[in-house]
Enzyme design. Structure first.
Site, PDB file in Angstrom:
ATOM      1  N   ILE A   1     -38.207 -26.182 -13.292  1.00  0.00           N
ATOM      2  CA  ILE A   1     -37.044 -25.248 -13.353  1.00  0.00           C
ATOM      3  C   ILE A   1     -36.326 -25.597 -12.044  1.00  0.00           C
ATOM      4  O   ILE A   1     -34.921 -25.730 -12.028  1.00  0.00           O
ATOM      5  CB  ILE A   1     -37.538 -23.653 -13.259  1.00  0.00           C
TER       6      ILE A   1
ATOM      7  N   THR B   1     -47.188 -30.816  -8.064  1.00  0.00           N
ATOM      8  CA  THR B   1     -46.875 -30.781  -9.464  1.00  0.00           C
ATOM      9  C   THR B   1     -45.391 -31.130  -9.784  1.00  0.00           C
ATOM     10  O   THR B   1     -45.209 -31.487 -11.227  1.00  0.00           O
ATOM     11  CB  THR B   1     -47.054 -29.180 -10.251  1.00  0.00           C
ATOM     12  N   GLY B   2     -44.497 -31.266  -9.126  1.00  0.00           N
ATOM     13  CA  GLY B   2     -43.314 -32.002  -9.266  1.00  0.00           C
ATOM     14  C   GLY B   2     -43.173 -33.294  -9.200  1.00  0.00           C
ATOM     15  O   GLY B   2     -44.050 -34.028  -8.588  1.00  0.00           O
TER      16      GLY B   2
ATOM     17  N   GLN C   1     -47.624 -22.649  -6.303  1.00  0.00           N
ATOM     18  CA  GLN C   1     -48.640 -23.174  -7.482  1.00  0.00           C
ATOM     19  C   GLN C   1     -48.523 -22.323  -8.492  1.00  0.00           C
ATOM     20  O   GLN C   1     -48.613 -21.093  -8.486  1.00  0.00           O
ATOM     21  CB  GLN C   1     -50.057 -22.608  -6.428  1.00  0.00           C
TER      22      GLN C   1
ATOM     23  N   TYR D   1     -53.226 -15.704  -9.371  1.00  0.00           N
ATOM     24  CA  TYR D   1     -51.891 -16.169  -9.456  1.00  0.00           C
ATOM     25  C   TYR D   1     -50.970 -14.857  -9.428  1.00  0.00           C
ATOM     26  O   TYR D   1     -49.909 -14.939  -8.710  1.00  0.00           O
ATOM     27  CB  TYR D   1     -51.455 -17.030 -10.645  1.00  0.00           C
TER      28      TYR D   1
ATOM     29  N   GLY E   1     -58.486 -15.232 -16.725  1.00  0.00           N
ATOM     30  CA  GLY E   1     -57.424 -14.411 -16.164  1.00  0.00           C
ATOM     31  C   GLY E   1     -56.236 -14.484 -17.110  1.00  0.00           C
ATOM     32  O   GLY E   1     -55.104 -13.983 -16.894  1.00  0.00           O
TER      33      GLY E   1
HETATM   34  P1  NAD Z   1     -43.266 -26.523 -11.546  1.00  0.00           P
HETATM   35  O1  NAD Z   1     -44.935 -26.810 -11.036  1.00  0.00           O
HETATM   36  O2  NAD Z   1     -42.855 -27.505 -12.344  1.00  0.00           O
HETATM   37  O3  NAD Z   1     -42.703 -26.534 -10.129  1.00  0.00           O
HETATM   38  C1  NAD Z   1     -43.122 -25.860  -8.923  1.00  0.00           C
HETATM   39  C2  NAD Z   1     -42.834 -27.022  -7.864  1.00  0.00           C
HETATM   40  O4  NAD Z   1     -43.201 -26.399  -6.551  1.00  0.00           O
HETATM   41  C3  NAD Z   1     -43.492 -28.327  -8.032  1.00  0.00           C
HETATM   42  O5  NAD Z   1     -42.282 -29.291  -8.101  1.00  0.00           O
HETATM   43  C4  NAD Z   1     -44.404 -28.529  -6.920  1.00  0.00           C
HETATM   44  O6  NAD Z   1     -44.501 -29.890  -6.559  1.00  0.00           O
HETATM   45  C5  NAD Z   1     -43.627 -27.728  -5.829  1.00  0.00           C
HETATM   46  N1  NAD Z   1     -44.708 -27.194  -4.818  1.00  0.00           N
HETATM   47  C6  NAD Z   1     -45.986 -26.744  -5.533  1.00  0.00           C
HETATM   48  N2  NAD Z   1     -46.832 -26.428  -4.274  1.00  0.00           N
HETATM   49  C7  NAD Z   1     -45.875 -26.659  -3.322  1.00  0.00           C
HETATM   50  C8  NAD Z   1     -46.218 -26.745  -1.681  1.00  0.00           C
HETATM   51  N3  NAD Z   1     -47.254 -26.186  -1.423  1.00  0.00           N
HETATM   52  N4  NAD Z   1     -45.226 -27.070  -0.969  1.00  0.00           N
HETATM   53  C9  NAD Z   1     -43.937 -27.527  -1.564  1.00  0.00           C
HETATM   54  N5  NAD Z   1     -43.834 -27.462  -2.841  1.00  0.00           N
HETATM   55  C10 NAD Z   1     -44.717 -27.176  -3.629  1.00  0.00           C
HETATM   56  O7  NAD Z   1     -43.164 -25.011 -12.034  1.00  0.00           O
HETATM   57  P2  NAD Z   1     -41.977 -24.423 -12.605  1.00  0.00           P
HETATM   58  O8  NAD Z   1     -42.316 -24.122 -14.189  1.00  0.00           O
HETATM   59  O9  NAD Z   1     -40.974 -25.165 -12.438  1.00  0.00           O
HETATM   60  O10 NAD Z   1     -42.286 -23.122 -11.834  1.00  0.00           O
HETATM   61  C11 NAD Z   1     -41.116 -22.685 -10.792  1.00  0.00           C
HETATM   62  C12 NAD Z   1     -41.276 -21.513 -10.346  1.00  0.00           C
HETATM   63  O11 NAD Z   1     -41.151 -20.290 -11.229  1.00  0.00           O
HETATM   64  C13 NAD Z   1     -42.694 -21.082  -9.486  1.00  0.00           C
HETATM   65  O12 NAD Z   1     -42.644 -20.420  -8.569  1.00  0.00           O
HETATM   66  C14 NAD Z   1     -43.479 -20.521 -10.772  1.00  0.00           C
HETATM   67  O13 NAD Z   1     -44.565 -19.724 -10.152  1.00  0.00           O
HETATM   68  C15 NAD Z   1     -42.216 -19.511 -11.318  1.00  0.00           C
HETATM   69  N6  NAD Z   1     -42.718 -19.068 -12.875  1.00  0.00           N
HETATM   70  C16 NAD Z   1     -42.637 -20.016 -13.874  1.00  0.00           C
HETATM   71  C17 NAD Z   1     -42.734 -19.758 -15.088  1.00  0.00           C
HETATM   72  C18 NAD Z   1     -42.695 -20.489 -16.206  1.00  0.00           C
HETATM   73  O14 NAD Z   1     -42.901 -20.177 -17.462  1.00  0.00           O
HETATM   74  N7  NAD Z   1     -42.335 -21.871 -15.961  1.00  0.00           N
HETATM   75  C19 NAD Z   1     -42.883 -18.153 -15.186  1.00  0.00           C
HETATM   76  C20 NAD Z   1     -43.161 -17.505 -14.328  1.00  0.00           C
HETATM   77  C21 NAD Z   1     -42.885 -17.978 -13.070  1.00  0.00           C
END
Ligand code: NAD
Length: 317
Positions: A13, A36-37, A76, A140, A270
Site C-alpha cells: 500500500i 516485507t517490502g 509488521q 497484531y 488469532g
Molecule cells: P506490507 O507488508 O507490504 O507493507 C509494510 C511495509 O513496512 C513493508 O514495506 C515492510 O518492509 C515495512 N516494515 C515492516 N517492518 C518495518 C520496520 N521495523 N521498520 C521499517 N519498515 C518496516 O503490508 P501492506 O499491506 O502494504 O500494509 C501497509 C500498512 O497497512 C501496515 O501498517 C498494515 O498493518 C496496514 N494494514 C494493511 C491491511 C491489508 O489488508 N493489506 C489491512 C489492515 C491494515
C-alpha cells in the site's frame, strides 16, 4: 507542493501511496527496513532510507527537513506472524509508532495519517462502526490498538493525526510471494502456480475487501481536509464477502469458474470468523465511497499478476 515521510513506502500500500504523491507533484522520503517490502517497489523520484522504525537510532538520524506530514504504513503486517513472534510485532507496531510520534513532536511535524486495522475490533457478526467494542483476537490487533492509544495522546498534545482502520486491502502490487499476509494475494498465488488453493480455516468466514486505489483516494482526501485531524475512520467497502464467494470470484477472474480447486487446512492462530465495516462515517465526512467492485478489482489484479509472471518468465530466458 508538500513533502511527506512515508514509512513502509516499499510495501504494497505504501508504494502505491508514494506513486500517487509523486504524480501530483509532491515529494516523498520512504523509511522502510525491507522486511516485507522491496526496494524496487519504491518509485523512482522518491528518496529512500533503509532503517528499522523500532530502532531509536534510526529516528535520531532521520532528517525532518521540510517534512510537512507523515503517512505511517510501516508495520509488521501479518496476523499469523504476530503469533509466531509477538514481541517483535509489539516492537514494530507499538514501540515503533511511539518512536515515530516522539520524532514528530521533537521536530514539530503535526500532521500524521496512520494505517490501523480492522483487527482492533476482533470477531464481529455485524458491521463494526468506529465506536464498536475493541476486542482484538490477535497480537497484531493488540499492537495496532496500542498504537492508536499513543496516537490519541499525540492528538491531545498538539498533534493532528487521522487514523484509518483498513479492512482487507487487495490489488496490483500485493506480494504474491508472501503466504502469511493478504487473503486475496495468497489464494491468487496458488492459482497462478496452477496449484489447489490451501484455505486455512472455514469457507464461511467473511471479510470486507477494499481495492488499493480506493484506499489511496481516501488518504489523499484526508490530506486535503485538515478537519479530519483527531478522527478515526473505517476504510472498507462495507460489503460482506465470504471466503467461498471470494474464491468463486477469483476462479471466475482466472476463467476457471465452477472448478473445485480448494484444499481446506487448519485455521491460523488469532484468525477471526467475521469482519465487516460500517462505512457511514467516512462516506459522510470525507465524501469518499469505494469505487471498485470486487469482481472488477480481482480482474485487474489477475491481469497484473499474469503480466508480471509473463515479464519475469521472459527475463529468465
Ligand atoms: P506490507 O507488508 O507490504 O507493507 C509494510 C511495509 O513496512 C513493508 O514495506 C515492510 O518492509 C515495512 N516494515 C515492516 N517492518 C518495518 C520496520 N521495523 N521498520 C521499517 N519498515 C518496516 O503490508 P501492506 O499491506 O502494504 O500494509 C501497509 C500498512 O497497512 C501496515 O501498517 C498494515 O498493518 C496496514 N494494514 C494493511 C491491511 C491489508 O489488508 N493489506 C489491512 C489492515 C491494515
Amino acid at each position: 507542493m508538500a513533502r511527506y515521510l512515508v514509512t513502509g513506502g516499499a510495501g504494497f500500500i505504501g508504494s502505491r501511496m508514494v506513486r500517487r504523491l509523486l504524480e501530483r507533484g509532491d515529494t516523498a522520503v520512504v523509511l522502510d527496513d525491507l522486511s516485507t517490502g522491496f526496494r524496487e517497489n519504491v518509485p523512482p523520484g522518491a528518496e529512500f532510507v533503509q532503517g528499522d522504525l523500532a530502532d531509536p537510532a534510526v529516528w535520531e538520524g532521520l532528517s525532518p527537513e521540510g517534512v510537512d506530514a507523515v503517512l505511517h504504513l510501516g508495520a509488521q503486517s501479518s496476523g499469523e506472524v504476530s503469533h509466531e513472534d509477538p514481541l517483535r510485532d509489539f516492537d514494530v507496531n507499538a514501540r515503533g509508532s511511539l518512536l515515530l510520534l516522539g520524532w514528530c513532536e521533537r521536530h514539530g511535524v503535526r500532521r500524521l495519517l496512520h494505517a490501523s486495522s480492522m483487527a482492533v475490533y476482533g470477531n464481529s457478526d455485524r458491521p463494526s462502526a468506529e465506536d464498536a467494542p475493541k476486542r482484538p483476537g490477535s497480537f497484531y490487533g493488540a499492537s495496532k490498538l496500542a498504537a492508536e492509544g499513543y496516537i490519541t495522546l499525540f492528538a491531545r498534545r498538539g498533534g493532528a493525526p487521522t487514523v484509518f482502520r483498513l479492512f482487507n486491502v487487495y490489488g496490483p502490487g500485493q506480494n504474491l510471494g508472501n503466504l502469511k499476509q493478504g487473503m486475496v494475494s495468497i489464494y491468487m498465488a496458488y492459482l497462478l502456480d496452477g496449484e489447489p488453493v490451501l484455505v486455512k480455516g472455514s469457507l464461511d468466514r467473511f471479510r470486507d475487501f477494499v481495492y488499493v486505489d480506493d484506499v489511496v483516494d481516501a488518504w489523499m482526501a484526508a490530506l486535503a481536509r485538515p478537519e479530519t485531524a483527531g478522527e478515526t475512520y473505517n476504510l472498507a467497502s462495507g460489503r460482506r464477502t465470504t471466503v467461498r464467494e471470494l474464491l468463486d470470484g477469483l476462479l471466475a477472474a482466472f476463467g476457471r469458474a465452477g472448478e473445485d480447486r480448494v484444499v481446506q487446512g487448519e485455521g491460523t492462530a488469532g484468525d477471526i470468523a467475521g469482519s465487516v465495516a460500517d462505512i457511514s462515517k467516512i462516506r459522510r465526512e470525507l465524501e469518499w465511497s469505494p469505487k471498485t467492485e470486487l469482481r472488477e478489482g480481482l480482474g485487474r489484479m489477475v491481469r497484473w499478476a499474469r503480466e508480471r509472471r509473463g515479464a519475469s518468465a521472459r527475463e529468465d530466458v
